[in-house]
Design a protein around this motif. Structure first.
Motif, PDB file in Angstrom:
ATOM      1  N   ILE A 123      53.915  95.661  38.837  1.00 15.96           N
ATOM      2  CA  ILE A 123      54.037  95.071  40.175  1.00 15.96           C
ATOM      3  C   ILE A 123      53.739  93.579  40.065  1.00 15.96           C
ATOM      4  N   GLY A 124      54.790  92.771  40.032  1.00 21.91           N
ATOM      5  CA  GLY A 124      54.614  91.330  39.870  1.00 21.91           C
ATOM      6  C   GLY A 124      53.994  91.014  38.519  1.00 21.91           C
ATOM      7  N   ASN A 125      52.886  90.279  38.542  1.00 21.04           N
ATOM      8  CA  ASN A 125      52.170  89.950  37.310  1.00 21.04           C
ATOM      9  C   ASN A 125      50.975  90.870  37.075  1.00 21.04           C
ATOM     10  N   CYS A 126      51.021  92.055  37.681  1.00 20.14           N
ATOM     11  CA  CYS A 126      49.937  93.026  37.519  1.00 20.14           C
ATOM     12  C   CYS A 126      50.508  94.376  37.094  1.00 20.14           C
ATOM     13  N   LEU A 127      49.649  95.156  36.484  1.00 20.38           N
ATOM     14  CA  LEU A 127      49.981  96.524  36.102  1.00 20.38           C
ATOM     15  C   LEU A 127      49.171  97.485  36.955  1.00 20.38           C
ATOM     16  N   LYS A 128      49.856  98.468  37.505  1.00 21.30           N
ATOM     17  CA  LYS A 128      49.162  99.523  38.232  1.00 21.30           C
ATOM     18  C   LYS A 128      48.810 100.623  37.240  1.00 21.30           C
ATOM     19  N   LEU A 129      47.504 100.911  37.117  1.00 23.90           N
ATOM     20  CA  LEU A 129      47.028 101.890  36.151  1.00 23.90           C
ATOM     21  C   LEU A 129      46.113 102.904  36.827  1.00 23.90           C
ATOM     22  N   PRO A 130      46.118 104.163  36.360  1.00 20.72           N
ATOM     23  CA  PRO A 130      45.270 105.194  36.971  1.00 20.72           C
ATOM     24  C   PRO A 130      43.788 104.825  36.912  1.00 20.72           C
ATOM     25  N   LYS A 131      43.103 104.976  38.035  1.00 23.81           N
ATOM     26  CA  LYS A 131      41.660 104.750  38.185  1.00 23.81           C
ATOM     27  C   LYS A 131      41.263 103.272  38.066  1.00 23.81           C
ATOM     28  N   LEU A 132      42.233 102.394  37.762  1.00 28.46           N
ATOM     29  CA  LEU A 132      41.924 100.969  37.610  1.00 28.46           C
ATOM     30  C   LEU A 132      42.542 100.120  38.712  1.00 28.46           C
ATOM     31  N   GLY A 133      43.611 100.607  39.293  1.00 29.81           N
ATOM     32  CA  GLY A 133      44.307  99.814  40.297  1.00 29.81           C
ATOM     33  C   GLY A 133      45.186  98.765  39.648  1.00 29.81           C
ATOM     34  N   LEU A 134      45.285  97.597  40.255  1.00 29.58           N
ATOM     35  CA  LEU A 134      46.117  96.517  39.739  1.00 29.58           C
ATOM     36  C   LEU A 134      45.315  95.677  38.746  1.00 29.58           C
ATOM     37  N   VAL A 135      45.849  95.542  37.551  1.00 32.59           N
ATOM     38  CA  VAL A 135      45.198  94.779  36.480  1.00 32.59           C
ATOM     39  C   VAL A 135      46.120  93.638  36.072  1.00 32.59           C
ATOM     40  N   ARG A 136      45.590  92.415  36.044  1.00 28.69           N
ATOM     41  CA  ARG A 136      46.391  91.272  35.603  1.00 28.69           C
ATOM     42  C   ARG A 136      46.754  91.419  34.129  1.00 28.69           C
TER      43      ARG A 136
END
Length: 363
Positions: A123-136
């Protein structure tokens, strides 16, 4: 052709996300060690180990007795069980040693989670990961295809990386009429049958003195102390830089050769035997021929090229490619240029070997 391709990025989790990642490492490590202990006990008692299914069915019961396992990614825990089963499969095939218990003190930690119901996404410049949410993350390129899994890894340097395994459609390159032979060496990394030479960066040799300096400092410091940890991270950063330089060079060269040539011929080197030479072992390891051949192999398969291997024991350096005469004196590695006693042709050692490698694979 559909292939599984990994896209590796550096990620920048915040403090809370780092805490969750470390918690995930610990839980996956516990699950792995728990079932490894059960597997060893079962083998000692019955002579047979446990299957993946036997371990996976016990995982829900284990989570009921350890409530803290419920707060982490459940798929990551299942992947830890799968990793144990795969380790034993490779062990019985004599591909690696028996699995060992994991320790939190190891500088490299990782866990793997799988794509389910859109739990992994860019999502844009972030990664959606389980239990972490959006990570740059450092979005150096777009991941292609369908995401299958993600592996989060903490390196010895303290940096966090993620590898996204995707199902990607790879199209063959346009056909080419060029076929070359390649001789791998230490003076030049590779010399082609067309006379083109590629010098390798000698990454380890460039940083050898600095690495030795910090390794000496590390050995003098008290294990576990703050200064010890600083020196340990410094040594890890130097090793990381060496690996990055080497991998960049190998990928650039292997991709260039695959794009420009339809058929590539190389010598089937017995690298493990060559490493027995103590005078050359360090340089051979620094050259990383095995990794270069591995890259050529899968890239040739992906892009519709042909990779051929000449016999390991063929006298490619000693044989004149013009008349076939063999000169035993050329076996001495110090002989870089020689003249054939039969046809008087003058040869560069490496270029002549590359031409012979090409001739051997054509025949």
């Amino acid at each position: 052709m559909l292939v599984e391709k990994a896209f590796r990025y550096r990620i920048y989790p915040n403090v809370e996300q780092q805490t969750r990642i470390e918690q995930m490492f610990g839980c996956c490590r516990f699950v792995f060690n728990h079932f490894l202990s059960q597997w060893n006990d079962a083998y000692a008692a019955t002579g047979k180990g446990l299957s993946y299914y036997a371990c996976a069915t016990q995982l829900p019961l284990l989570k009921q007795t350890r409530e803290w396992l419920k707060v982490v990614d459940s798929i990551a825990l299942q992947s830890a069980v799968r990793r144990l089963a795969d380790s034993f499969d490779r062990f019985f095939k004599k591909q690696n040693q028996a699995p060992r218990f994991k320790t939190r003190k190891h500088p490299v930690q990782s866990y793997t989670t799988k794509f389910t119901n859109g739990n992994i996404a860019v999502i844009g410049n972030c990664l959606k990961l389980p239990k972490l949410g959006l990570v740059r993350f450092a979005k150096s390129r777009e991941p292609g295809g369908r995401i299958l899994s993600a592996t989060i890894r903490r390196q010895a340097t303290g940096k966090y990386f993620i590898s996204l395994v995707c199902k990607v459609e790879v199209h063959p390159l346009p056909p080419s009429n060029t076929a070359i032979g390649i001789d791998l060496g230490l003076t030049s990394f590779a010399v082609t049958s067309e006379g083109q030479s590629f010098d390798h960066p000698r990454a380890f040799k460039q940083h050898e003195e600095k690495l030795a300096l910090w390794q000496r400092r590390l050995s003098r410091r008290t294990p576990g102390g703050a200064n010890y940890q600083k020196a340990k991270r410094k040594v890890a950063r130097i090793h990381d830089k060496i690996a990055n330089i080497r991998n960049h060079f190998l990928h650039q060269l292997s991709t260039q050769l695959i794009r420009e040539n339809q058929a590539i011929s190389i010598e089937d080197l017995s690298i493990s035997s060559m490493l027995q030479n103590r005078k050359l072992a360090k340089s051979i390891n620094d050259a990383s021929w095995g990794e270069f051949v591995r890259q050529l192999t899968y890239k040739a398969l992906w892009y519709g090229r042909t990779l051929k291997k000449a016999d390991t024991y063929a006298p490619t350096s000693q044989r004149c490619h013009v008349c076939g005469e063999i000169d035993k004196a050329v076996k001495n590695l110090s002989v870089r240029t020689w003249q054939c006693r039969s046809c008087d042709a003058v040869h560069d050692r490496d270029e002549n070997a590359a031409k012979n490698i090409l001739l051997l694979t054509i025949e």
